[in-house]
Enzyme design. Structure first.
Site, PDB file in Angstrom:
ATOM      1  N   HIS A   1       0.797  -1.226   0.000  1.00 23.12           N
ATOM      2  CA  HIS A   1       0.000   0.000   0.000  1.00 23.12           C
ATOM      3  C   HIS A   1       0.828   1.274   0.000  1.00 23.12           C
ATOM      4  CE1 HIS A   1      -4.152  -1.477   0.576  1.00 23.12           C
ATOM      5  NE2 HIS A   1      -3.605  -2.454   1.280  1.00 23.12           N
TER       6      HIS A   1
ATOM      7  N   LYS B   1       1.190  14.342   1.439  1.00 20.98           N
ATOM      8  CA  LYS B   1      -0.190  14.662   1.083  1.00 20.98           C
ATOM      9  C   LYS B   1      -0.383  16.164   0.857  1.00 20.98           C
ATOM     10  CE  LYS B   1      -2.075  10.579   3.418  1.00 20.98           C
ATOM     11  NZ  LYS B   1      -2.664   9.875   2.267  1.00 20.98           N
TER      12      LYS B   1
ATOM     13  N   LYS C   1     -14.535   8.436  -2.769  1.00 21.90           N
ATOM     14  CA  LYS C   1     -15.755   8.783  -2.034  1.00 21.90           C
ATOM     15  C   LYS C   1     -16.283  10.140  -2.469  1.00 21.90           C
ATOM     16  CE  LYS C   1     -13.859   6.220   1.829  1.00 21.90           C
ATOM     17  NZ  LYS C   1     -13.020   6.348   3.023  1.00 21.90           N
TER      18      LYS C   1
ATOM     19  N   THR D   1      -8.478   6.537  -1.255  1.00 21.96           N
ATOM     20  CA  THR D   1      -9.880   6.137  -1.372  1.00 21.96           C
ATOM     21  C   THR D   1     -10.802   7.319  -1.090  1.00 21.96           C
ATOM     22  OG1 THR D   1      -9.800   5.348   0.924  1.00 21.96           O
ATOM     23  CG2 THR D   1      -9.536   3.708  -0.816  1.00 21.96           C
TER      24      THR D   1
ATOM     25  N   LYS E   1      -7.713  14.092   5.442  1.00 25.47           N
ATOM     26  CA  LYS E   1      -6.922  12.867   5.391  1.00 25.47           C
ATOM     27  C   LYS E   1      -5.799  12.982   6.410  1.00 25.47           C
ATOM     28  CE  LYS E   1      -6.360  13.514   1.063  1.00 25.47           C
ATOM     29  NZ  LYS E   1      -6.260  12.646  -0.105  1.00 25.47           N
ATOM     30  N   ARG E   2      -5.076  11.894   6.607  1.00 25.21           N
ATOM     31  CA  ARG E   2      -3.948  11.912   7.536  1.00 25.21           C
ATOM     32  C   ARG E   2      -2.990  13.050   7.160  1.00 25.21           C
ATOM     33  NH1 ARG E   2       0.699   8.697   6.937  1.00 25.21           N
ATOM     34  NH2 ARG E   2      -0.401   7.645   5.251  1.00 25.21           N
TER      35      ARG E   2
END
Length: 820
Positions: free
Chosen positions: A365, A562, A668, A664, A556-557
């Site tokens: 992942h 990111k 969504k 993901t 998100k984290r």
């Protein structure tokens, strides 16, 4: 093979549900008052629903045990289930009867759902993906059992103090968990420490055994995972650690209370906290204990079940069993299965290795080398001495294979060795997973390509047939039908309900994008969803979003790759323009951030602090308020996302290209009609292909550009040539957002200016700013935006976890549906 079975006895009829709800409220829970009933009503309703799950669960187990069928066991350290009540009611088709039953008590389903705590069994996308996969396996009738850990405390409760992240315990089990069933009769014993010794068995064969160990009990708690309207209920088995003895009574009687309970505490801490901070040696050891505890208990469970029907005959074991390792965490299962087969059941190496490599499948992942776990040989040898011996033997035999394939290529042997030599020798767990598995898959097309051309290139050259791609997906039941009922209803009215079980059918709404009346209804639902999100932001952040503004969301984290930092820089850029009076072309924007930083990740926590400081300055300026608002939602979790993704206009998926394996959240959001601003990374690429360039806002460097760009990356030169970026950084550097904490954000500035910055923040700034302007302009054309929103939802069929799981079932697991 389909077979007829009795129908469930318990009715979903309103009267029956009401009767059972009264019974559980009054007798199971012993409630006789009518004050403060919501918490008790949640439990009573959960038990009422669980009764109906229980008989379907029993039937499912009987059906699967009746035939000799192939099964899959999904091993994951995380299962981020969220709340179970609404999902179970949806899958059992009980919404109407439940609403009527609750009305008798003066409650609504929404009121009761809000009382349920999120299950603290994960910390991000990995765990939520596992939950979606479990839902899809049940809905598709696949015999898949999940194995995880029953953490007493979840990730942590996040709050802010002067803008800084404060971590508080998330004791999600404090009021119990009505969905779980304790199965003491399936308790397993897991070994730690000790030593291994050879012995000769009664057949004269030389064997090994692990002795003088400190054992821990693994107590299973089962949770039902219902399929969608198919009477199928699969099992998620979670292990709780317990001491072999409650405490040493003699020591206790002699007054040594601490030592008396020390062993009990040492055992129970294994499952006390999700993913402990591993910045210390104690944290590292505890995480390793968690990973082995999961692998050993789960494999023992499967083998014991096999032995009941087959004795010690393992000839057909690989034919009927498959283990899917969700990321690198459970890869100790490779060595543990070898130990169990050889030491406990006396198979020779070749037979045990044949079974292991025919049953293990590994999902990777991440593309971040630092996230591919390594354990020091010293720690592994102390904690799991027998496992280390087996790992060394696996590696020796594997390197012999490499040497045979590439004679004399010592560098390749060193690169591919499971044991990384050095000052502190390390065991490369991802390599163990690859060597011991028959399948290795990535989770998005680009990710899988980068694994085979970069991170695992040597292994791909040796075993190209092992590697494959399985692009992630999310369940449309939870992430559209349940969390966005208004949108789901108009989709169903337009094309029927088939999309809930076959999301490919949602493509049928694409022509409705050209229907003005449908677009108007679509925008009406979107506005109601924005109202709900706005209310939550007011309640949690005390920030009031403008309903007519573009709701720009990144949740998100918190991690440098990111690039929440890039988002914050854009907010500062807009703030700077507005305060200078340069408001031409600025479209009102409400920016929402959310996510947790790992407790030991200092720079990620500093980015949260910057976001909160910028928010305070932006929101307190009345001149800016007309155009811009910023909020950081505390304690982001599944419950929050169920409100956030339906109300989002613009989805921020802005990771550095080549760093996000899949994502993901991006799926969504697009499933719920949000448009994406994103890089050419992870599943963004497949989303872009599905929706078309005109319905996606693409920016930034691509993977193939970054390697060359990095060699000549000069952030300071970029800053000198970009007046907007200069202004943004000057505002941070001069302390405008840290008036009473001078220099606090210097590490962030240094990271941006660093020529070795792996995240390319300065390099992508201009492209990001320009693309944000294009997105804002597009938002002003409501008709065009509605059309693009509908197309995003219509194109989401490929991103159903049902499709992903069928790919796993057909191409890796070779698994057939067992429909009831």
């Amino acid at each position: 093979m389909d077979k007829k079975i009795p129908e469930p006895v318990l009715s979903n009829d309103h009267q029956e549900v009401t009767k059972d709800l009264h019974r559980h409220f009054n007798f199971t829970l012993g409630r006789f008052d009518t004050d403060d009933i919501r918490g008790y009503m949640l439990t009573a309703m959960a038990l009422t629903v669980r009764d109906r799950l229980m008989e379907r669960w029993r039937i499912t187990k009987a059906h699967e045990q009746g035939d000799k069928i192939r099964k899959v066991y999904y091993l994951s350290l995380e299962f981020l289930l969220g709340r179970s009540l609404g999902n179970a009611i949806l899958n059992l088709n009980m919404q109407d009867s439940v609403r009527q039953a609750l009305a008798d008590f003066g409650c609504t389903l929404e009121d009761i759902e809000m009382e349920e705590k999120d299950a603290g069994l994960g910390n991000g996308g990995l765990g939520r993906l596992a939950a979606c996969f479990m839902d899809s396996c049940a809905s598709l009738g696949l015999p898949v059992i999940g194995y995880g850990i029953r953490y007493e405390y979840g990730m942590f409760q996040q709050s802010f103090q002067q803008g800084r992240q404060i971590e508080q315990p998330d004791h999600w089990l404090i009021a119990g968990n009505p969905w779980e069933i304790e199965r003491n009769n399936h308790t397993r014993r897991v070994k730690f420490y000790g030593r291994s010794e050879p012995f000769t068995n009664d057949k004269g064969k030389l064997c090994m055994r692990w002795v003088d160990t400190q054992d821990v009990l693994a107590v299973p708690y089962d949770m039902p995972i219902p399929g969608y309207k198919n009477n199928k209920v699969n099992t998620l088995r979670l292990w709780k650690a317990a001491a072999t003895e409650e405490f040493n009574l003699q020591e206790f009687n002699e007054g040594d209370y601490a030592d008396a309970v020390a062993q009990k505490n040492l055992a129970e801490e294994i499952t006390m906290v999700l993913y402990p901070n591993d910045s210390s040696e104690n944290g590292k050891e505890l995480r390793l204990r968690q990973q082995y505890f999961l692998a050993s208990a789960s494999l023992q469970d499967v083998i014991e079940d096999w032995i009941k029907d087959n004795g010690d005959n393992f000839e057909a074991f690989a034919q009927y069993n498959c283990f899917q390792l969700n990321d690198t965490h459970p890869t100790l299962a490779v060595a543990e299965l070898m130990r169990l087969l050889m030491d406990e059941h006396e198979l020779d190496w070749d037979k045990a290795w044949g079974i292991t490599t025919e049953t293990m499948a590994y999902t990777n992942h991440t593309l971040l080398p630092e996230a591919l776990e390594k354990w020091s040989v010293e720690l592994l040898g102390e904690l799991l001495p027998r496992i280390l011996e087996i790992v060394y033997e696996i590696n020796a035999r594997f390197l012999a294979l490499v040497a045979h394939r590439w004679p004399g290529d010592v560098d390749r042997q060193r690169r591919m060795s499971i044991i990384e030599e050095g000052t502190i020798p390390q065991v490369r767990m991802a390599y163990l997973g690859i060597v011991g598995s028959f399948s290795v898959n990535g989770v998005a097309a680009l990710h899988s390509k980068l694994l085979t051309t970069g991170l695992f290139k040597d292994f791909y050259e040796l075993w190209p047939e092992k590697f494959n791609n399985k692009t992630n997906g999310v369940t449309p039941r939870r992430w559209l039908a349940h969390c966005n009922r208004g949108l789901g209803d108009i989709v169903t009215e337009a094309i029927g309900p088939g999309w809930k079980t076959d999301l490919a059918e949602i493509e049928k709404i694409r022509p409705f994008a050209d229907d003005p009346e449908f677009r108007a209804r679509w925008l009406e639902v979107k506005r109601k969803n924005k109202e709900a999100l706005r209310a939550r932001v007011i309640r949690k952040c005390n920030v009031e979003f403008d309903l007519d503004s573009i709701f720009d969301v990144q949740v998100k984290r918190i991690h440098e790759y990111k690039r929440q930092l890039l988002n914050i820089l854009h907010v500062i850029h807009l703030y700077d323009r507005i305060t200078r009076g340069d408001v031409a072309g600025i479209v009102p924007r409400s920016v929402l951030l959310g996510g947790k930083a790992a407790p030991g990740y200092a720079l990620a926590k500093l980015i949260i602090k910057l976001a909160n400081n910028v928010s305070q300055v932006v929101n307190s300026d009345v001149l800016v308020a007309k155009y811009l608002r910023l909020a950081f939602l505390p304690n982001y979790r599944v419950k929050s996302m169920e409100v956030i993704c339906p109300g989002t206009d613009l989805s921020e998926q802005i990771s550095t290209a080549g760093k996000e394996a899949s994502g993901t959240g991006n799926m969504k959001f697009m499933m719920n009609g949000a448009l994406t601003i994103g890089t050419y990374d992870g599943a963004n690429i497949e989303i872009l292909e599905a929706v078309g360039e005109e319905n996606f806002f693409l920016f930034g460097l691509r993977v193939e550009d970054i390697a060359d760009y990095r060699m000549q990356n000069q952030p300071n030169a970029i800053i000198e040539q970009d007046e907007d970026l200069q202004r943004v950084l000057r505002l941070i550097e001069c302390g405008h957002f840290s008036m009473f904490e001078p220099g606090i954000f210097d590490p962030i500035i240094q990271s941006i200016r660093n020529p070795m910055d792996p995240w390319m923040v300065a390099a992508d700034f201009r492209s990001y700013i320009d693309t944000q302007h294009i997105a804002a302009e597009a938002f002003t054309d409501k008709d065009r935006w509605a059309r693009s929103s509908i197309i995003n939802t219509a194109a989401s069929g490929y991103f159903s976890s049902d499709r992903t799981i069928m790919d796993y079932a057909n191409e890796i697991w070779k698994l057939k549906s067992c429909k009831l």
